[in-house]
Design a protein around this motif. Sequence first.
Motif, PDB file in Angstrom:
ATOM      1  N   ILE A 122      -0.872  31.481 -71.478  1.00 42.49           N
ATOM      2  CA  ILE A 122      -1.715  30.749 -70.417  1.00 42.49           C
ATOM      3  C   ILE A 122      -2.808  30.334 -70.950  1.00 42.49           C
ATOM      4  O   ILE A 122      -3.593  30.082 -71.720  1.00 42.49           O
ATOM      5  CB  ILE A 122      -1.825  31.553 -69.064  1.00 42.49           C
ATOM      6  CG1 ILE A 122      -2.064  30.656 -67.781  1.00 42.49           C
ATOM      7  CG2 ILE A 122      -3.232  32.120 -69.136  1.00 42.49           C
ATOM      8  CD1 ILE A 122      -1.927  31.232 -66.435  1.00 42.49           C
ATOM      9  N   ASP A 123      -3.002  28.388 -71.214  1.00 39.37           N
ATOM     10  CA  ASP A 123      -3.747  28.213 -70.860  1.00 39.37           C
ATOM     11  C   ASP A 123      -5.139  27.785 -69.463  1.00 39.37           C
ATOM     12  O   ASP A 123      -4.960  27.416 -68.952  1.00 39.37           O
ATOM     13  CB  ASP A 123      -2.770  26.102 -71.336  1.00 39.37           C
ATOM     14  CG  ASP A 123      -4.004  25.587 -71.705  1.00 39.37           C
ATOM     15  OD1 ASP A 123      -5.262  25.566 -71.993  1.00 39.37           O
ATOM     16  OD2 ASP A 123      -3.804  24.008 -72.016  1.00 39.37           O
ATOM     17  N   PRO A 124      -6.240  28.634 -70.233  1.00 37.29           N
ATOM     18  CA  PRO A 124      -7.221  28.233 -69.174  1.00 37.29           C
ATOM     19  C   PRO A 124      -7.314  26.757 -68.656  1.00 37.29           C
ATOM     20  O   PRO A 124      -8.243  26.669 -67.736  1.00 37.29           O
ATOM     21  CB  PRO A 124      -8.315  29.044 -69.923  1.00 37.29           C
ATOM     22  CG  PRO A 124      -7.582  29.633 -71.178  1.00 37.29           C
ATOM     23  CD  PRO A 124      -6.625  28.931 -71.374  1.00 37.29           C
ATOM     24  N   GLY A 125      -6.991  25.906 -69.759  1.00 33.73           N
ATOM     25  CA  GLY A 125      -8.070  24.386 -69.057  1.00 33.73           C
ATOM     26  C   GLY A 125      -6.778  24.294 -69.005  1.00 33.73           C
ATOM     27  O   GLY A 125      -6.899  23.282 -67.580  1.00 33.73           O
ATOM     28  N   ALA A 126      -5.328  24.550 -69.090  1.00 36.18           N
ATOM     29  CA  ALA A 126      -4.239  23.499 -67.262  1.00 36.18           C
ATOM     30  C   ALA A 126      -4.769  24.682 -66.063  1.00 36.18           C
ATOM     31  O   ALA A 126      -4.044  24.062 -65.067  1.00 36.18           O
ATOM     32  CB  ALA A 126      -3.311  23.533 -68.536  1.00 36.18           C
ATOM     33  N   VAL A 127      -4.946  25.903 -66.778  1.00 36.86           N
ATOM     34  CA  VAL A 127      -5.334  26.984 -65.094  1.00 36.86           C
ATOM     35  C   VAL A 127      -6.990  25.560 -64.396  1.00 36.86           C
ATOM     36  O   VAL A 127      -6.258  25.225 -63.082  1.00 36.86           O
ATOM     37  CB  VAL A 127      -5.805  27.922 -65.684  1.00 36.86           C
ATOM     38  CG1 VAL A 127      -6.073  28.695 -63.919  1.00 36.86           C
ATOM     39  CG2 VAL A 127      -4.652  28.949 -65.717  1.00 36.86           C
ATOM     40  N   GLU A 128      -7.680  24.877 -64.834  1.00 33.44           N
ATOM     41  CA  GLU A 128      -8.459  25.227 -63.974  1.00 33.44           C
ATOM     42  C   GLU A 128      -7.755  23.435 -64.026  1.00 33.44           C
ATOM     43  O   GLU A 128      -8.637  23.684 -62.414  1.00 33.44           O
ATOM     44  CB  GLU A 128      -9.657  24.529 -65.573  1.00 33.44           C
ATOM     45  CG  GLU A 128     -11.225  24.128 -64.442  1.00 33.44           C
ATOM     46  CD  GLU A 128     -12.592  24.373 -65.400  1.00 33.44           C
ATOM     47  OE1 GLU A 128     -13.293  24.710 -64.418  1.00 33.44           O
ATOM     48  OE2 GLU A 128     -11.860  24.052 -66.187  1.00 33.44           O
ATOM     49  N   ALA A 129      -7.248  22.733 -64.318  1.00 30.50           N
ATOM     50  CA  ALA A 129      -7.008  21.693 -64.003  1.00 30.50           C
ATOM     51  C   ALA A 129      -5.787  21.258 -62.843  1.00 30.50           C
ATOM     52  O   ALA A 129      -5.533  21.059 -61.822  1.00 30.50           O
ATOM     53  CB  ALA A 129      -6.048  20.792 -64.793  1.00 30.50           C
ATOM     54  N   ALA A 130      -5.423  22.870 -62.130  1.00 33.65           N
ATOM     55  CA  ALA A 130      -4.469  22.828 -60.987  1.00 33.65           C
ATOM     56  C   ALA A 130      -4.615  23.614 -59.911  1.00 33.65           C
ATOM     57  O   ALA A 130      -4.267  24.042 -58.486  1.00 33.65           O
ATOM     58  CB  ALA A 130      -3.191  24.023 -61.709  1.00 33.65           C
ATOM     59  N   ILE A 131      -6.236  24.521 -60.372  1.00 34.01           N
ATOM     60  CA  ILE A 131      -7.040  24.881 -58.448  1.00 34.01           C
ATOM     61  C   ILE A 131      -6.756  23.848 -58.444  1.00 34.01           C
ATOM     62  O   ILE A 131      -7.510  22.522 -58.357  1.00 34.01           O
ATOM     63  CB  ILE A 131      -8.335  24.787 -59.293  1.00 34.01           C
ATOM     64  CG1 ILE A 131      -8.156  26.589 -60.393  1.00 34.01           C
ATOM     65  CG2 ILE A 131      -9.384  25.741 -58.544  1.00 34.01           C
ATOM     66  CD1 ILE A 131      -9.216  26.699 -61.045  1.00 34.01           C
ATOM     67  N   THR A 132      -6.511  24.199 -56.673  1.00 27.78           N
ATOM     68  CA  THR A 132      -7.043  23.568 -55.094  1.00 27.78           C
ATOM     69  C   THR A 132      -7.475  23.909 -54.136  1.00 27.78           C
ATOM     70  O   THR A 132      -7.602  25.563 -54.611  1.00 27.78           O
ATOM     71  CB  THR A 132      -5.597  22.861 -54.808  1.00 27.78           C
ATOM     72  OG1 THR A 132      -4.944  24.268 -54.404  1.00 27.78           O
ATOM     73  CG2 THR A 132      -4.623  22.229 -56.347  1.00 27.78           C
ATOM     74  N   PRO A 133      -7.920  23.422 -53.420  1.00 31.08           N
ATOM     75  CA  PRO A 133      -8.231  24.175 -52.260  1.00 31.08           C
ATOM     76  C   PRO A 133      -7.531  25.109 -51.582  1.00 31.08           C
ATOM     77  O   PRO A 133      -7.753  25.962 -50.771  1.00 31.08           O
ATOM     78  CB  PRO A 133      -8.553  23.088 -51.432  1.00 31.08           C
ATOM     79  CG  PRO A 133      -8.896  22.053 -52.324  1.00 31.08           C
ATOM     80  CD  PRO A 133      -8.129  22.145 -53.318  1.00 31.08           C
ATOM     81  N   ARG A 134      -5.960  25.208 -52.166  1.00 34.32           N
ATOM     82  CA  ARG A 134      -4.935  26.147 -51.201  1.00 34.32           C
ATOM     83  C   ARG A 134      -4.390  27.521 -52.577  1.00 34.32           C
ATOM     84  O   ARG A 134      -4.029  28.308 -51.876  1.00 34.32           O
ATOM     85  CB  ARG A 134      -3.633  25.462 -51.229  1.00 34.32           C
ATOM     86  CG  ARG A 134      -3.586  24.632 -50.007  1.00 34.32           C
ATOM     87  CD  ARG A 134      -3.031  24.155 -50.249  1.00 34.32           C
ATOM     88  NE  ARG A 134      -1.627  24.332 -49.284  1.00 34.32           N
ATOM     89  CZ  ARG A 134      -0.412  24.378 -49.370  1.00 34.32           C
ATOM     90  NH1 ARG A 134       0.481  22.966 -50.191  1.00 34.32           N
ATOM     91  NH2 ARG A 134       0.884  25.230 -49.942  1.00 34.32           N
ATOM     92  N   THR A 135      -5.854  27.301 -53.401  1.00 35.78           N
ATOM     93  CA  THR A 135      -5.141  28.468 -54.403  1.00 35.78           C
ATOM     94  C   THR A 135      -5.731  29.484 -54.010  1.00 35.78           C
ATOM     95  O   THR A 135      -7.064  29.591 -53.831  1.00 35.78           O
ATOM     96  CB  THR A 135      -5.564  27.667 -56.175  1.00 35.78           C
ATOM     97  OG1 THR A 135      -5.032  26.300 -56.352  1.00 35.78           O
ATOM     98  CG2 THR A 135      -5.602  28.772 -56.947  1.00 35.78           C
ATOM     99  N   ARG A 136      -5.132  30.483 -54.253  1.00 37.20           N
ATOM    100  CA  ARG A 136      -5.376  32.204 -53.661  1.00 37.20           C
ATOM    101  C   ARG A 136      -5.740  33.123 -54.895  1.00 37.20           C
ATOM    102  O   ARG A 136      -6.487  33.678 -55.778  1.00 37.20           O
ATOM    103  CB  ARG A 136      -4.901  32.600 -53.213  1.00 37.20           C
ATOM    104  CG  ARG A 136      -5.518  34.164 -52.576  1.00 37.20           C
ATOM    105  CD  ARG A 136      -6.366  33.877 -51.713  1.00 37.20           C
ATOM    106  NE  ARG A 136      -6.569  34.681 -51.077  1.00 37.20           N
ATOM    107  CZ  ARG A 136      -8.034  35.524 -51.645  1.00 37.20           C
ATOM    108  NH1 ARG A 136      -8.627  35.304 -53.280  1.00 37.20           N
ATOM    109  NH2 ARG A 136      -8.071  37.302 -51.561  1.00 37.20           N
ATOM    110  N   VAL A 137      -4.765  33.204 -55.927  1.00 39.49           N
ATOM    111  CA  VAL A 137      -4.793  34.030 -57.588  1.00 39.49           C
ATOM    112  C   VAL A 137      -4.666  32.717 -58.535  1.00 39.49           C
ATOM    113  O   VAL A 137      -3.515  32.098 -58.751  1.00 39.49           O
ATOM    114  CB  VAL A 137      -3.590  35.277 -57.373  1.00 39.49           C
ATOM    115  CG1 VAL A 137      -3.300  35.575 -58.340  1.00 39.49           C
ATOM    116  CG2 VAL A 137      -4.148  35.615 -55.674  1.00 39.49           C
ATOM    117  N   ILE A 138      -4.707  33.789 -59.787  1.00 36.08           N
ATOM    118  CA  ILE A 138      -4.572  33.280 -60.642  1.00 36.08           C
ATOM    119  C   ILE A 138      -3.841  34.159 -61.452  1.00 36.08           C
ATOM    120  O   ILE A 138      -4.294  35.691 -61.725  1.00 36.08           O
ATOM    121  CB  ILE A 138      -5.895  33.154 -62.003  1.00 36.08           C
ATOM    122  CG1 ILE A 138      -6.730  31.973 -61.224  1.00 36.08           C
ATOM    123  CG2 ILE A 138      -4.887  32.562 -63.493  1.00 36.08           C
ATOM    124  CD1 ILE A 138      -7.903  31.543 -62.158  1.00 36.08           C
TER     125      ILE A 138
END
Length: 374
Positions: free
Chosen positions: A118-134
């Motif tokens: 998993i690409d941490p940069g892609a994770v950060e770009a995908a975070i929204t107010p509805r994100t609860r878990v990585i």
Amino acid sequence: MTATLTESVPFLDLAAQQAEIADEVMPVWQAQLTSAAFVGGPEVAAFESEYADYIGVRHVVGVSNGTDALELAYRAVGVRPGDEVIMPANTFIATAEAASRLGAVPVFVDVDDEHLLIDPGAVEAAITPRTRVIAPVHLFGQTAPMGLITALARRHDLAVVEDAAQAQGAGGSAGRAGALGQVAATSFYPGKNLGAAGDAGAVMTDDDDIAALVRNLGAHGSAVKYVHDHVGMNARLDAVQASVLRAKLRRLDGWNTARRAAARRYGELLGDVEGVRLPSVRAGNSDVWHLYVVRVAERARVMAQLGAAGIGTGIHYPTPVHLTEAYAYLGGRRGQFPVAEAAAERIMSLPMFPHLTADQQARVAEVLRAAVRN
């Protein structure tokens, strides 16, 4: 040593593992038949304690399988309908399925091209107010970049649920897989590095409250018989599987060492083969080589040639989850995650198991070399 021209090589040899532990577990099984202690009991408690010590966490809760382990872990950190769970696109569908069963939304991201983690940069770009878990996945036997992931989670006040199903014993300076996030889930499906004689799984955590909630939810929401605190599920580990896991756990480090030796041999045998891209280990990782995944062009033809020569192979996984029919409703499209998609067209898993011999690997390399040359 040289391989014979007719030797076949299985993709996986579970019979050799079972033969190694048979004399140890058969008396335990006989005692279980006599005592009728089939669900829970001392074997389960002993395995939970031993595995907790092995990976370095306060709590292990044995459960029925890896998918249930993920669902219980998600639920225990507060995932509710409509919440988003970020995960890599190249994972087994269970990582997403467990979130979907709670009414949550899997959010897929791409991976790095070198290690397919998993690409941490892609994770950060995908975070929204509805994100609860990585939900990072420790893929093929090595851990995801947990330092970066946990830092992201702290910054955005998110939970981290490790999917450690392919990484029993893997880790690095920060600790072992299963002890690197808030909570972790693993599968003990027979083909795993630590595999049962059927379905089994576990949830791992240092958090007392999470462990208690997982145990409660997995026993019909009950800590006391017929007193139900939550709407739970039936996800208990049975004693037969626990006895197998205890015997195999005592051998796990030795078996993982054998896998590492096999990976080194593949590197020596295939390092000069043009057209075969070998896997690499992420800096700081101690890989346990659940799978040995190479990348080749014309994979179908190469696999067919290997199969005709009696060489077992696999694809893990042929379709990124966002392109499966099951998740078409999320609107995933081809080209959305180019690294995961390109890898899915070329990845091929070679035989890898603790009892794999040097002669067998020489045979695999011989046939693979000829296949890519053709």
